[in-house]
Design an enzyme around this catalytic site. Structure first.
Site, PDB file in Angstrom:
ATOM      1  N   GLY A   1       0.851  -1.187   0.000  1.00 19.24           N
ATOM      2  CA  GLY A   1       0.000   0.000   0.000  1.00 19.24           C
ATOM      3  C   GLY A   1       0.883   1.232   0.000  1.00 19.24           C
ATOM      4  O   GLY A   1       2.038   1.197  -0.437  1.00 19.24           O
ATOM      5  N   ARG A   2       0.313   2.310   0.536  1.00 18.70           N
ATOM      6  CA  ARG A   2       1.049   3.580   0.491  1.00 18.70           C
ATOM      7  C   ARG A   2       2.384   3.506   1.226  1.00 18.70           C
ATOM      8  O   ARG A   2       3.408   3.985   0.738  1.00 18.70           O
ATOM      9  CB  ARG A   2       0.183   4.684   1.116  1.00 18.70           C
ATOM     10  N   ILE A   3       2.393   2.872   2.419  1.00 15.71           N
ATOM     11  CA  ILE A   3       3.634   2.836   3.206  1.00 15.71           C
ATOM     12  C   ILE A   3       4.650   1.896   2.547  1.00 15.71           C
ATOM     13  O   ILE A   3       5.838   2.209   2.453  1.00 15.71           O
ATOM     14  CB  ILE A   3       3.333   2.429   4.666  1.00 15.71           C
TER      15      ILE A   3
ATOM     16  N   ARG B   1      -2.307  -8.295  -2.044  1.00 17.33           N
ATOM     17  CA  ARG B   1      -3.527  -8.993  -2.462  1.00 17.33           C
ATOM     18  C   ARG B   1      -3.601  -9.043  -3.988  1.00 17.33           C
ATOM     19  O   ARG B   1      -3.978 -10.020  -4.580  1.00 17.33           O
ATOM     20  CB  ARG B   1      -4.765  -8.294  -1.907  1.00 17.33           C
TER      21      ARG B   1
ATOM     22  N   ALA C   1       3.772  -3.126  10.985  1.00 16.28           N
ATOM     23  CA  ALA C   1       2.334  -3.195  10.685  1.00 16.28           C
ATOM     24  C   ALA C   1       1.550  -3.445  11.976  1.00 16.28           C
ATOM     25  O   ALA C   1       1.187  -2.483  12.684  1.00 16.28           O
ATOM     26  CB  ALA C   1       2.092  -4.275   9.646  1.00 16.28           C
ATOM     27  N   ARG C   2       1.309  -4.698  12.288  1.00 14.56           N
ATOM     28  CA  ARG C   2       0.655  -5.067  13.539  1.00 14.56           C
ATOM     29  C   ARG C   2       1.270  -6.369  14.041  1.00 14.56           C
ATOM     30  O   ARG C   2       1.602  -7.260  13.250  1.00 14.56           O
ATOM     31  CB  ARG C   2      -0.851  -5.271  13.351  1.00 14.56           C
TER      32      ARG C   2
ATOM     33  N   GLU D   1       0.721  -5.944  22.720  1.00 14.80           N
ATOM     34  CA  GLU D   1       1.306  -4.686  23.202  1.00 14.80           C
ATOM     35  C   GLU D   1       0.331  -3.928  24.113  1.00 14.80           C
ATOM     36  O   GLU D   1      -0.885  -4.039  23.912  1.00 14.80           O
ATOM     37  CB  GLU D   1       1.763  -3.805  22.021  1.00 14.80           C
TER      38      GLU D   1
ATOM     39  N   HIS E   1       6.084   0.918  19.237  1.00 13.63           N
ATOM     40  CA  HIS E   1       5.039   1.371  18.310  1.00 13.63           C
ATOM     41  C   HIS E   1       5.139   2.890  18.059  1.00 13.63           C
ATOM     42  O   HIS E   1       4.229   3.652  18.406  1.00 13.63           O
ATOM     43  CB  HIS E   1       3.643   1.000  18.842  1.00 13.63           C
ATOM     44  N   ILE E   2       6.263   3.277  17.447  1.00  9.40           N
ATOM     45  CA  ILE E   2       6.516   4.712  17.246  1.00  9.40           C
ATOM     46  C   ILE E   2       6.708   5.074  15.776  1.00  9.40           C
ATOM     47  O   ILE E   2       7.225   6.151  15.470  1.00  9.40           O
ATOM     48  CB  ILE E   2       7.765   5.173  18.046  1.00  9.40           C
TER      49      ILE E   2
HETATM   50  C1  8YV Z   1       0.278   4.567  15.476  1.00  2.00           C
HETATM   51  C2  8YV Z   1      -0.278   3.199  13.489  1.00  2.00           C
HETATM   52  O1  8YV Z   1      -0.213   3.436  15.912  1.00  2.00           O
HETATM   53  O2  8YV Z   1      -1.660   4.599  12.213  1.00  2.00           O
HETATM   54  C3  8YV Z   1      -1.417   3.456  12.590  1.00  2.00           C
HETATM   55  O3  8YV Z   1      -2.128   2.488  12.245  1.00  2.00           O
HETATM   56  O4  8YV Z   1      -0.001   2.106  13.817  1.00  2.00           O
HETATM   57  C4  8YV Z   1       0.547   4.344  13.997  1.00  2.00           C
HETATM   58  O5  8YV Z   1       0.393   5.452  13.261  1.00  2.00           O
HETATM   59  C5  8YV Z   1      -0.725   5.603  15.828  1.00  2.00           C
HETATM   60  O6  8YV Z   1      -0.123   6.802  15.783  1.00  2.00           O
HETATM   61  C6  8YV Z   1      -1.296   5.463  17.232  1.00  2.00           C
HETATM   62  O7  8YV Z   1      -2.640   5.838  17.297  1.00  2.00           O
END
Ligand code: 8YV
Length: 332
Positions: free
Chosen positions: A158-160, A180, A240-241, A270, A288-289
């Site tokens: 995707g975009r990222i 996909r 991602a997650r 997390e 998660h930064i």
């Molecule tokens: C941070 C992200 O989680 O946008 C998302 O999906 O995972 C990140 O940008 C977000 O800033 C926290 O709310």
């Protein structure tokens, strides 16, 4: 008598100078909690509001909206929305919005930074130095993996993912991706990236970056079987997650030399991080930064505010929020 103003819940204190725009249209219920809310707290906050502005820490699903008869819109301050149960919210007629685009470049920067730190063992060597262990220079100390000339695999284009591919061009990397569906030829050309199947991506990548959305279909797609298809010299980066990766399988592969290193910004449970991961030297762990620059975090909040104002029928874009996620119809 004047109509009562819609009520909205602002789940976190987020850039007051931006969120005060909500007060122009709504009665705003502010909470100052910095901890996690329990489901019952979220349900109580949603009971008497028309809209809510939440972050990914707030899980909103069928249980939380069961008593929320007035709720019409939930604005997420994130591009990912796996914290929101989309089918449940859509069925209840609640419009969901997110914050795409504004965080793409900052997150791609970070993905690349995490890749470089992981491949070149930056945090590991810094820890070692700070422990006072550097007594003499040595020719073969902290050897890491090159980025230049290597093959970068991107899962989720995707975009990222595309932003990361564009950065990789500056490092003369060969870029493969799996998605996909393949991108239009023009976009592939701009990213200098080639579409391959999932197994080929795993087998070919010297470095694999995960940037796909987390859904029931992508839960643990990087499991023991997938990891076994990767090169033992490879680096894995996840911005991602956490739930996309089977973390115990990853820790096992890293501990036993079946994968060289991993860089993780996200975790399945997390803010808890598995002790097996914390114990490893060859994993870079960040909290998660990826989108955490002041300008980007402010832009995310501003977009979420615009989304909520419009979703609740106010402001210049009334009824047309800039970043809607579901096709759910608003109740009013
Ligand atoms: C941070 C992200 O989680 O946008 C998302 O999906 O995972 C990140 O940008 C977000 O800033 C926290 O709310």
């Amino acid at each position: 008598m004047a109509e009562p103003r819609p009520r909205v819940w602002l789940a976190r204190p987020l850039f007051e100078d931006i969120t005060m725009r909500l007060d122009e249209h709504f009665e705003v219920v502010r909470t100052s909690v910095e901890d996690r809310y329990r489901p019952a707290d979220i349900a109580a906050h949603l009971r008497d509001v028309d809209g809510a502005l939440v972050t990914l820490s707030e899980k909103v699903g069928a249980e939380e909206i069961a008593g929320a008869a007035r709720l019409r819109a939930v604005a997420n301050v994130a591009v990912g929305y796996d914290n929101l149960d989309l089918p449940a919210l859509t069925a209840a007629g609640v419009l969901v919005t997110n914050t795409p685009d504004v965080l793409t470049e900052t997150t791609a920067d970070f993905g690349f930074a995490l890749l470089m730190s992981t491949a070149r063992r930056i945090t590991e060597s810094e820890r070692w130095l700070r422990e006072g262990r550097w007594d003499r220079w040595s020719f073969d100390r902290m050897l890491g993996a090159d980025l230049h000339g290597s093959t970068l695999g991107i899962l989720g284009m995707g975009r990222i993912g595309q932003g990361i591919a564009r950065r990789a061009a500056g490092f003369d990397m060969r870029v493969l991706y799996h998605n996909r569906r393949p991108l239009p030829a023009e976009t592939e050309g701009a990213c200098r990236a080639r579409y391959v199947g999932f197994d080929e991506l795993l087998a070919q990548a010297d470095h694999l970056v995960l940037v796909l959305p987390y859904t029931p279909q992508t839960h643990h797609v990087v499991d023991a079987a997938a990891l076994a298809k990767m090169k033992p010299t490879a680096t894995l980066v996840n911005v991602a997650r956490g739930g996309i990766v089977d973390e115990p399988a990853l820790a096992d592969a890293l501990a036993h030399g079946r994968l060289a290193a991993a860089g993780l910004d996200v975790y399945e449970g997390e803010p808890a991080v598995r002790p097996e991961l914390l114990a490893l030297r060859n994993v870079v762990l960040t909290p998660h930064i990826a989108s955490a620059s002041p300008a980007t975090r402010r832009a995310m909040v501003a977009l979420a505010v615009d989304n909520l104002v419009a979703a609740l029928g106010c402001g210049p874009d009334a009824g047309r929020p800039p970043a809607p996620v579901n096709a759910g119809k608003m109740k009013r």
